[in-house]
Scaffold this motif. Structure first.
Motif, mmCIF file in Angstrom:
data_model
loop_
_atom_site.group_PDB
_atom_site.id
_atom_site.type_symbol
_atom_site.label_atom_id
_atom_site.label_comp_id
_atom_site.label_asym_id
_atom_site.label_seq_id
_atom_site.Cartn_x
_atom_site.Cartn_y
_atom_site.Cartn_z
ATOM 1 N N PHE A 29 0.848 -1.188 0.000
ATOM 2 C CA PHE A 29 0.000 0.000 0.000
ATOM 3 C C PHE A 29 0.884 1.240 0.000
ATOM 4 C CE2 PHE A 29 -2.268 3.363 2.411
ATOM 5 C CZ PHE A 29 -3.307 3.577 1.511
ATOM 6 N N GLY A 30 0.561 2.187 -0.862
ATOM 7 C CA GLY A 30 1.269 3.455 -0.901
ATOM 8 C C GLY A 30 0.452 4.541 -0.241
ATOM 9 N N PRO A 31 0.841 5.009 0.927
ATOM 10 C CA PRO A 31 0.082 6.070 1.578
ATOM 11 C C PRO A 31 -0.151 7.240 0.623
ATOM 12 C CG PRO A 31 1.772 5.241 3.049
ATOM 13 C CD PRO A 31 2.021 4.609 1.721
ATOM 14 N N PRO A 32 -1.407 7.663 0.472
ATOM 15 C CA PRO A 32 -1.704 8.716 -0.506
ATOM 16 C C PRO A 32 -1.125 10.060 -0.082
ATOM 17 C CG PRO A 32 -3.654 8.190 0.781
ATOM 18 C CD PRO A 32 -2.618 7.168 1.141
ATOM 19 N N SER A 33 -1.006 10.926 -1.053
ATOM 20 C CA SER A 33 -0.460 12.254 -0.795
ATOM 21 C C SER A 33 -1.457 13.112 -0.033
ATOM 22 C CB SER A 33 -0.120 12.942 -2.117
ATOM 23 O OG SER A 33 -1.312 13.208 -2.848
ATOM 24 N N ALA A 34 -0.957 14.196 0.546
ATOM 25 C CA ALA A 34 -1.844 15.156 1.200
ATOM 26 C C ALA A 34 -2.823 15.743 0.187
ATOM 27 C CB ALA A 34 -1.023 16.256 1.860
ATOM 28 N N ASP A 35 -2.404 15.848 -1.070
ATOM 29 C CA ASP A 35 -3.292 16.350 -2.128
ATOM 30 C C ASP A 35 -4.522 15.456 -2.257
ATOM 31 O OD1 ASP A 35 -0.370 16.614 -2.645
ATOM 32 O OD2 ASP A 35 -1.015 17.999 -4.201
ATOM 33 N N VAL A 36 -4.292 14.139 -2.271
ATOM 34 C CA VAL A 36 -5.386 13.182 -2.397
ATOM 35 C C VAL A 36 -6.285 13.243 -1.169
ATOM 36 C CG1 VAL A 36 -5.941 10.711 -2.443
ATOM 37 C CG2 VAL A 36 -4.189 11.643 -3.974
ATOM 38 N N VAL A 37 -5.686 13.320 0.009
ATOM 39 C CA VAL A 37 -6.465 13.375 1.248
ATOM 40 C C VAL A 37 -7.342 14.622 1.268
ATOM 41 C CG1 VAL A 37 -6.315 13.568 3.763
ATOM 42 C CG2 VAL A 37 -4.787 12.018 2.539
ATOM 43 N N GLU A 38 -6.758 15.765 0.907
ATOM 44 C CA GLU A 38 -7.519 17.018 0.906
ATOM 45 C C GLU A 38 -8.639 16.984 -0.123
ATOM 46 O OE1 GLU A 38 -4.666 20.094 0.303
ATOM 47 O OE2 GLU A 38 -3.695 19.786 2.252
ATOM 48 N N THR A 39 -8.349 16.420 -1.282
ATOM 49 C CA THR A 39 -9.358 16.353 -2.345
ATOM 50 C C THR A 39 -10.533 15.481 -1.941
ATOM 51 O OG1 THR A 39 -7.767 16.763 -4.120
ATOM 52 C CG2 THR A 39 -9.782 15.608 -4.720
ATOM 53 N N THR A 40 -10.248 14.290 -1.424
ATOM 54 C CA THR A 40 -11.341 13.388 -1.057
ATOM 55 C C THR A 40 -12.160 13.963 0.096
ATOM 56 O OG1 THR A 40 -9.802 12.134 0.338
ATOM 57 C CG2 THR A 40 -10.179 11.327 -1.899
ATOM 58 N N ALA A 41 -11.493 14.621 1.047
ATOM 59 C CA ALA A 41 -12.225 15.228 2.159
ATOM 60 C C ALA A 41 -13.121 16.369 1.657
ATOM 61 C CB ALA A 41 -11.254 15.743 3.213
ATOM 62 N N VAL A 205 -4.019 -3.144 -16.944
ATOM 63 C CA VAL A 205 -4.883 -2.849 -15.801
ATOM 64 C C VAL A 205 -4.032 -2.499 -14.592
ATOM 65 C CG1 VAL A 205 -6.693 -4.387 -16.650
ATOM 66 C CG2 VAL A 205 -5.014 -5.267 -15.024
ATOM 67 N N THR A 206 -4.564 -1.648 -13.752
ATOM 68 C CA THR A 206 -3.865 -1.316 -12.517
ATOM 69 C C THR A 206 -4.838 -0.791 -11.486
ATOM 70 O OG1 THR A 206 -1.923 -0.192 -11.579
ATOM 71 C CG2 THR A 206 -3.349 1.108 -13.020
ATOM 72 N N GLY A 207 -4.463 -0.931 -10.228
ATOM 73 C CA GLY A 207 -5.121 -0.237 -9.138
ATOM 74 C C GLY A 207 -4.221 0.900 -8.708
ATOM 75 N N GLY A 208 -4.796 1.902 -8.104
ATOM 76 C CA GLY A 208 -4.018 3.090 -7.750
ATOM 77 C C GLY A 208 -3.530 3.132 -6.322
ATOM 78 N N GLN A 209 -3.758 2.070 -5.549
ATOM 79 C CA GLN A 209 -3.482 2.151 -4.119
ATOM 80 C C GLN A 209 -2.046 1.840 -3.735
ATOM 81 O OE1 GLN A 209 -5.032 -0.346 -5.587
ATOM 82 N NE2 GLN A 209 -4.945 -2.264 -4.434
ATOM 83 N N LYS A 210 -1.219 1.458 -4.683
ATOM 84 C CA LYS A 210 0.165 1.122 -4.334
ATOM 85 C C LYS A 210 1.115 2.228 -4.804
ATOM 86 C CE LYS A 210 -0.881 -3.732 -3.885
ATOM 87 N NZ LYS A 210 -0.493 -5.132 -4.057
ATOM 88 N N TRP A 211 1.828 2.014 -5.875
ATOM 89 C CA TRP A 211 2.870 2.956 -6.286
ATOM 90 C C TRP A 211 2.306 4.280 -6.805
ATOM 91 C CZ3 TRP A 211 7.706 1.571 -4.927
ATOM 92 C CH2 TRP A 211 7.930 0.220 -4.646
ATOM 93 N N LEU A 212 1.074 4.285 -7.280
ATOM 94 C CA LEU A 212 0.469 5.531 -7.742
ATOM 95 C C LEU A 212 -0.055 6.379 -6.591
ATOM 96 C CD1 LEU A 212 -1.412 4.312 -10.936
ATOM 97 C CD2 LEU A 212 0.710 5.637 -10.808
ATOM 98 N N ARG A 213 -0.280 5.778 -5.443
ATOM 99 C CA ARG A 213 -0.580 6.474 -4.198
ATOM 100 C C ARG A 213 -1.868 7.285 -4.279
ATOM 101 N NH1 ARG A 213 5.173 8.154 -1.621
ATOM 102 N NH2 ARG A 213 3.833 8.024 0.215
#
Length: 379
Positions: A29-41, A205-213
């Protein structure tokens, strides 16, 4: 947010992430960036106070994410890309879309690239044929060539092996199988960690939860024109057809592009998370991110070896991505994992080995923590 790096480095990129120094588990699992956290919130907050146009505005995140994905893999047409919640869904689309023949699948692949073929085989559609890796656990073009038969319609494999980090020669494999067979690629351990000729694949195919964070429930599928021609829309849902908003009780034909692999409406907040994650990669520069991962990976390999560890991952730079798998002779992997944890290192522990995965935000402090942990085993 902090500024992204200039031409000289990635310090600005690293400031977008919050994981602790010893986090080395990006292959899980790649912890997402603060950008992703702020966007989803922020978007979740908007959804909670939905007004007249809120849903329509949120739905605009999907095409944004598709455009970013198309740019990342270098395809000229966004119509060849669709969003999916994970890589497994895309592999099931590929498996159930092939009407017959056999598919070469590496033995000991990650299970997500096994079960779709088992399920479609049980229905009498496509038969999976295992390809055993060489003594270094590699699937090479020569091994694929030797396994081909007139009945082979596709090859399905991981771009980067989850155990060893071996990076497949996608262009070489596609050349070997020829233009009439499909190359189906799971890029889960590759996209965001290495550079490969992505469009050598017919289905990627790919999921985004690992290296794409990008977090969980994010991902996408790329389908070449050949794949769109060959794969039957067996699992196409109501959002993958023409005029999905026309509720007339009739079956509508699948859309022309990759969106035919849509089952239902995608989560727009997940789409926004994926878009922000991909755009951050784009702004920082894939080449620089990959170069930093290579550097940290090389340092981890040297550190493991200096402490007497046995590295199972490729050591040649052109064959490896961001995974370092190793064991310590005469020491149980559980004992190694405990020492790493006690020194603040987060890694993947398996019965036969330990896996370390560094990203571009990983600092030298992580390498030092690994060094201390492995040295402590001899105390």
């Amino acid at each position: 947010m902090s500024a992204l790096p200039g031409p000289g480095g990635l310090s600005g990129y690293a400031e977008h992430f919050l994981e602790p120094a010893g986090y080395l588990d990006f292959g899980r699992f790649g912890p997402p960036s603060a950008d992703v956290v702020e966007t989803t919130a922020a978007l979740t907050g908007r959804a909670a106070h939905a007004a007249g146009q809120t849903v329509d505005e949120l739905m605009e995140e999907e095409p944004r994410a598709r455009r970013a994905a198309a740019r990342l893999i270098g395809t000229g047409s966004v119509e060849n890309v669709t969003l999916l919640p994970n890589a497994s869904t895309g592999l099931f689309h590929a498996a159930f879309g092939l009407p017959g023949g056999s598919v070469l699948v590496p033995a000991w692949e990650f299970p997500s690239n096994l079960y779709p073929w088992l399920r479609t085989a049980a229905l009498g559609r496509v038969r999976p044929v295992p390809v055993r890796p060489d003594r270094l656990h590699r699937i090479t073009p020569d091994l694929v060539r030797a396994a081909l038969t007139p009945d082979t319609v596709a090859v399905s494999l991981s771009a980067v092996d989850f155990r060893t980090g071996f990076r497949a020669d996608l262009a070489g494999i596609k050349e070997v199988i020829g233009p009439d067979r499909l190359l189906i690629v799971d890029a889960m351990q590759a996209l965001g960690a290495t550079e490969l000729p992505w469009t050598a694949a017919d289905v990627l195919v790919t999921g985004g939860q690992k290296w794409l964070r990008a977090g969980w429930s994010t991902g996408f599928l790329y389908a070449s024109d050949l794949a769109l021609e060959r794969l039957e829309p067996t699992l196409t849902g109501w959002t993958g057809v023409d005029e999905p908003g026309l509720f007339d009780g009739e079956e509508h034909p699948p859309v022309e592009g990759a969106r035919r692999f849509s089952l239902t409406n995608h989560n727009p907040i997940a789409a926004a998370a994926l878009a922000r994650a991909l755009e951050l990669v784009e702004r920082a520069g894939t080449e620089r991110i990959v170069r930093q991962i290579r550097q940290r990976t090389a340092e981890l390999i040297d550190t493991v070896r200096s402490a007497g560890g046995l590295v199972h991952s490729p050591t040649a730079e052109h064959e490896r991505a961001g995974i370092v798998s190793f064991s310590v002779p005469n020491t149980d992997p559980g004992t190694v994992a405990k020492a790493l944890s006690e020194h603040g290192v987060t890694a993947t522990a398996r019965p036969d080995q330990i896996r370390l995965c560094a990203h571009a935000s990983t600092t030298l402090a992580a390498v030092d923590l690994v060094h201390r942990a492995l040295r402590s085993l001899g105390d």
